[in-house]
Scaffold this active site. Structure first.
Site, mmCIF file in Angstrom:
data_model
loop_
_atom_site.group_PDB
_atom_site.id
_atom_site.type_symbol
_atom_site.label_atom_id
_atom_site.label_comp_id
_atom_site.label_asym_id
_atom_site.label_seq_id
_atom_site.Cartn_x
_atom_site.Cartn_y
_atom_site.Cartn_z
ATOM 1 N N THR A 122 -18.802 -16.633 -53.786
ATOM 2 C CA THR A 122 -19.197 -16.270 -52.422
ATOM 3 C C THR A 122 -19.758 -17.446 -51.629
ATOM 4 O O THR A 122 -20.323 -18.383 -52.210
ATOM 5 C CB THR A 122 -20.275 -15.158 -52.506
ATOM 6 N N ASP A 123 -19.645 -17.352 -50.307
ATOM 7 C CA ASP A 123 -20.236 -18.387 -49.440
ATOM 8 C C ASP A 123 -21.759 -18.401 -49.549
ATOM 9 O O ASP A 123 -22.404 -19.381 -49.181
ATOM 10 C CB ASP A 123 -19.818 -18.189 -47.975
ATOM 11 N N GLU A 124 -22.348 -17.308 -50.067
ATOM 12 C CA GLU A 124 -23.813 -17.222 -50.111
ATOM 13 C C GLU A 124 -24.431 -18.241 -51.061
ATOM 14 O O GLU A 124 -25.633 -18.485 -51.008
ATOM 15 C CB GLU A 124 -24.259 -15.804 -50.484
ATOM 16 N N TYR A 146 -29.270 -12.048 -55.541
ATOM 17 C CA TYR A 146 -27.809 -11.924 -55.666
ATOM 18 C C TYR A 146 -27.151 -13.304 -55.657
ATOM 19 O O TYR A 146 -26.417 -13.687 -56.566
ATOM 20 C CB TYR A 146 -27.240 -11.058 -54.527
ATOM 21 N N LYS A 150 -25.113 -15.544 -58.548
ATOM 22 C CA LYS A 150 -23.719 -15.987 -58.341
ATOM 23 C C LYS A 150 -23.635 -17.513 -58.493
ATOM 24 O O LYS A 150 -22.668 -18.046 -59.026
ATOM 25 C CB LYS A 150 -23.217 -15.565 -56.946
HETATM 26 P P1 NAD Z 1 -17.978 -4.221 -55.393
HETATM 27 O O1 NAD Z 1 -19.443 -4.020 -55.519
HETATM 28 O O2 NAD Z 1 -17.194 -3.389 -54.452
HETATM 29 O O3 NAD Z 1 -17.272 -4.053 -56.820
HETATM 30 C C1 NAD Z 1 -17.801 -4.610 -57.989
HETATM 31 C C2 NAD Z 1 -16.962 -4.067 -59.150
HETATM 32 O O4 NAD Z 1 -17.470 -4.634 -60.371
HETATM 33 C C3 NAD Z 1 -17.056 -2.534 -59.307
HETATM 34 O O5 NAD Z 1 -15.809 -2.005 -59.628
HETATM 35 C C4 NAD Z 1 -18.042 -2.366 -60.472
HETATM 36 O O6 NAD Z 1 -17.860 -1.159 -61.195
HETATM 37 C C5 NAD Z 1 -17.690 -3.589 -61.311
HETATM 38 N N1 NAD Z 1 -18.796 -3.991 -62.194
HETATM 39 C C6 NAD Z 1 -20.093 -4.173 -61.862
HETATM 40 N N2 NAD Z 1 -20.802 -4.540 -62.931
HETATM 41 C C7 NAD Z 1 -19.917 -4.632 -63.966
HETATM 42 C C8 NAD Z 1 -20.044 -4.987 -65.321
HETATM 43 N N3 NAD Z 1 -21.220 -5.326 -65.850
HETATM 44 N N4 NAD Z 1 -18.933 -4.980 -66.089
HETATM 45 C C9 NAD Z 1 -17.729 -4.625 -65.568
HETATM 46 N N5 NAD Z 1 -17.556 -4.252 -64.297
HETATM 47 C C10 NAD Z 1 -18.648 -4.265 -63.495
HETATM 48 O O7 NAD Z 1 -17.792 -5.766 -55.098
HETATM 49 P P2 NAD Z 1 -16.802 -6.543 -54.110
HETATM 50 O O8 NAD Z 1 -17.380 -6.548 -52.760
HETATM 51 O O9 NAD Z 1 -15.428 -6.067 -54.326
HETATM 52 O O10 NAD Z 1 -16.964 -8.031 -54.695
HETATM 53 C C11 NAD Z 1 -16.132 -8.476 -55.760
HETATM 54 C C12 NAD Z 1 -16.472 -9.919 -56.066
HETATM 55 O O11 NAD Z 1 -16.268 -10.727 -54.906
HETATM 56 C C13 NAD Z 1 -17.912 -10.147 -56.490
HETATM 57 O O12 NAD Z 1 -17.933 -11.105 -57.520
HETATM 58 C C14 NAD Z 1 -18.592 -10.686 -55.237
HETATM 59 O O13 NAD Z 1 -19.667 -11.510 -55.560
HETATM 60 C C15 NAD Z 1 -17.443 -11.455 -54.607
HETATM 61 N N6 NAD Z 1 -17.478 -11.587 -53.143
HETATM 62 C C16 NAD Z 1 -17.669 -10.494 -52.355
HETATM 63 C C17 NAD Z 1 -17.622 -10.641 -50.961
HETATM 64 C C18 NAD Z 1 -17.806 -9.460 -50.031
HETATM 65 O O14 NAD Z 1 -17.925 -9.671 -48.829
HETATM 66 N N7 NAD Z 1 -17.813 -8.226 -50.495
HETATM 67 C C19 NAD Z 1 -17.381 -11.912 -50.400
HETATM 68 C C20 NAD Z 1 -17.202 -13.008 -51.259
HETATM 69 C C21 NAD Z 1 -17.233 -12.825 -52.620
HETATM 70 O O1 DAU Z 2 -20.941 -13.566 -47.499
HETATM 71 C C1 DAU Z 2 -20.329 -12.934 -48.590
HETATM 72 C C2 DAU Z 2 -21.234 -11.816 -49.040
HETATM 73 O O2 DAU Z 2 -21.135 -10.801 -48.051
HETATM 74 C C3 DAU Z 2 -20.879 -11.262 -50.414
HETATM 75 O O3 DAU Z 2 -21.048 -12.264 -51.369
HETATM 76 C C4 DAU Z 2 -21.766 -10.060 -50.737
HETATM 77 O O4 DAU Z 2 -21.367 -9.480 -51.970
HETATM 78 C C5 DAU Z 2 -21.616 -9.033 -49.639
HETATM 79 O O5 DAU Z 2 -22.510 -7.958 -49.875
HETATM 80 C C6 DAU Z 2 -21.909 -9.655 -48.276
HETATM 81 O O6 DAU Z 2 -23.325 -9.983 -48.150
HETATM 82 P P1 DAU Z 2 -24.110 -9.766 -46.770
HETATM 83 O O7 DAU Z 2 -25.539 -9.602 -47.072
HETATM 84 O O8 DAU Z 2 -23.723 -10.775 -45.761
HETATM 85 O O9 DAU Z 2 -23.417 -8.358 -46.330
HETATM 86 P P2 DAU Z 2 -24.042 -6.989 -45.786
HETATM 87 O O10 DAU Z 2 -22.875 -6.125 -45.436
HETATM 88 O O11 DAU Z 2 -25.075 -6.435 -46.689
HETATM 89 O O12 DAU Z 2 -24.754 -7.445 -44.455
HETATM 90 C C7 DAU Z 2 -24.041 -8.144 -43.432
HETATM 91 C C8 DAU Z 2 -25.036 -8.477 -42.333
HETATM 92 O O13 DAU Z 2 -25.449 -7.265 -41.713
HETATM 93 C C9 DAU Z 2 -26.298 -9.136 -42.839
HETATM 94 O O14 DAU Z 2 -26.735 -10.087 -41.882
HETATM 95 C C10 DAU Z 2 -27.306 -8.001 -42.931
HETATM 96 C C11 DAU Z 2 -26.870 -7.076 -41.798
HETATM 97 N N1 DAU Z 2 -27.127 -5.630 -42.012
HETATM 98 C C12 DAU Z 2 -26.660 -5.077 -43.158
HETATM 99 C C13 DAU Z 2 -26.876 -3.735 -43.421
HETATM 100 C C14 DAU Z 2 -26.393 -3.098 -44.704
HETATM 101 C C15 DAU Z 2 -27.771 -4.877 -41.046
HETATM 102 O O15 DAU Z 2 -28.157 -5.396 -39.988
HETATM 103 N N2 DAU Z 2 -27.965 -3.567 -41.301
HETATM 104 C C16 DAU Z 2 -27.578 -2.945 -42.450
HETATM 105 O O16 DAU Z 2 -27.828 -1.724 -42.608
#
Ligand code: NAD
Ligand code: DAU
Length: 334
Positions: A122-124, A146, A150
């Site tokens: 992730t970019d985080e 988190y 990562k």
């Molecule tokens: P998500 O929370 O939707 O899904 C996570 C999945 O992992 C689920 O299916 C869950 O059951 C499984 N899981 C969790 N713990 C586990 C364990 N111990 N063993 C096996 N399976 C397990 O997540 P997502 O948003 O699809 O993110 C997927 C990946 O991409 C993550 O590694 C996250 O850090 C990364 N990522 C997410 C974003 C985003 O914006 N959502 C952006 C960049 C990177």
């Molecule tokens: O940047 C990549 C990341 O994006 C992934 O690695 C993470 O897994 C994913 O959860 C996401 O993280 P963020 O914290 O950026 O996403 P989130 O959707 O939780 O929040 C996006 C922005 O919106 C953040 O600035 C917080 C704000 N927010 C979020 C929620 C849930 C609100 O203002 N209100 C809310 O209720």
């Protein structure tokens, strides 16, 4: 390719599996613990075409079972993670187990079997940036439990390349949105609350900026890195557009026809990162390009949630209601 996809029942993992099976003819086994965020429903249209093993990545026996199911696979792709920043603030322990210990178990399995290993990151890990964009050479400065876990996982992955010569790849994505995203995250939360007449809780002043990437673009980017990436390298995969949170919410209000008075500014997230921005030049040079602009992707996403109540209704009536009440201090309506 033959792939073991860990966390393939989650949001991005399931979109990735769909694209790899449909567009590339890959053979896929999914290993997933099915936490609150992982659902078989996310793979409903692929059930007969893929293998599925229920288990945790931190459990070596489950990983061995999954590798046996996958046969002699070419690569492990790891999406499995605890992913919600707010949950990492209220309960970090699970993040250490899955994101760090789990990654270690998978790396050991890849080493034992001589497999290519791709870590979805992730970019985080770079932290917040006021101006400009992060490149792969930017320092790692995570700020939440988190992102710290990562980052720890990424460093461990790199160490397996340097120390053991394992063919590792890391692909770091920016904020994803699109179909099958669990509604704890900003965009699906706001869409479903807008449709239900619930409040739209914007943290702090709502001026934080995220770099939005349509999930299918990230899924293609990960596949591209898997096929064409250089072992030992990191590739950023950022979206084409940046947007302030308050503007995202305003667009959702317009697209859903909600009442602007539903928008409510609430207490900010502790340690809230102000802005994320990724430069994807390295991945673009390898031949990947984002195809979906934010305006189109957001409209497609709103339409998907409108048309797929069968997918989200059970979520909004289950564990998510309790989480929501605990976190936001008020109950959801219907
Ligand atoms: P998500 O929370 O939707 O899904 C996570 C999945 O992992 C689920 O299916 C869950 O059951 C499984 N899981 C969790 N713990 C586990 C364990 N111990 N063993 C096996 N399976 C397990 O997540 P997502 O948003 O699809 O993110 C997927 C990946 O991409 C993550 O590694 C996250 O850090 C990364 N990522 C997410 C974003 C985003 O914006 N959502 C952006 C960049 C990177
Ligand atoms: O940047 C990549 C990341 O994006 C992934 O690695 C993470 O897994 C994913 O959860 C996401 O993280 P963020 O914290 O950026 O996403 P989130 O959707 O939780 O929040 C996006 C922005 O919106 C953040 O600035 C917080 C704000 N927010 C979020 C929620 C849930 C609100 O203002 N209100 C809310 O209720």
């Amino acid at each position: 390719m033959r792939l073991l996809v860990c966390g393939g029942a989650g949001f991005i993992g399931s979109n990735f599996v769909r694209i790899r099976v449909r567009d590339h003819g890959d053979e896929v086994t999914v290993l997933d613990k099915l936490t609150y965020a992982g659902r078989r429903e996310n793979l409903h249209d692929l059930e007969s075409e893929i293998g599925f093993v229920l288990g945790a990545i931190e459990d070596p026996a489950a990983v061995a079972r999954a590798l046996a199911d996958a046969g002699c696979c070419d690569a492990i792709v790891n999406f499995a993670a605890e992913t919600h920043v707010d949950r990492s603030i209220s309960g970090p322990a699970a993040f250490l187990v899955t994101n760090m210990q789990g990654t270690h178990v998978l790396l050991e399995a890849a080493r034992e079997h001589g497999l290519r290993y791709l870590q979805v990151s992730t970019d985080e890990v770079y932290g917040s940036i006021e101006e400009g964009s992060f490149s792969e050479r930017s320092p790692l400065q995570p700020s939440s439990p988190y992102s710290a876990t990562k980052t720890g996982a990424d460093l461990l992955v790199s160490s397996y390349f340097h120390t053991y010569g394992l063919a590792t790849l890391i692909c770091r994505g920016s904020n994803n949105y699109g179909p099958y995203q669990y509604p704890e995250k900003l965009i699906p939360l706001m869409i479903l609350n807008a449709l239900a007449g619930d409040h739209l809780p914007v943290y702090g002043d709502g001026r934080q900026v995220r770099n939005w990437l349509f999930v299918e673009d990230f899924a293609r980017g990960i596949g591209h890195v898997l096929e064409h990436g250089q072992p030992g390298e990191v590739y950023n995969c950022g979206g084409p557009d940046e947007c302030e949170n308050i503007e995202v919410v305003r667009r959702i209000v317009e697209l859903t026809g909600a009442d602007p008075a539903q928008v409510e500014f609430v207490t900010d997230r502790p340690g809230h990162d102000r802005r994320y921005s990724l430069s994807s030049q390295k991945l673009q040079a390898l031949g990947w390009e984002a195809r979906c602009r934010f305006d189109d992707g957001l409209e497609r996403t709103v339409t998907w949630y409108r048309e797929n109540a069968w997918w989200w209704e059970p979520i909004r009536s289950g564990e998510y209601r309790d989480y929501y009440e605990r976190h936001y201090g008020r109950a959801l309506k219907a």
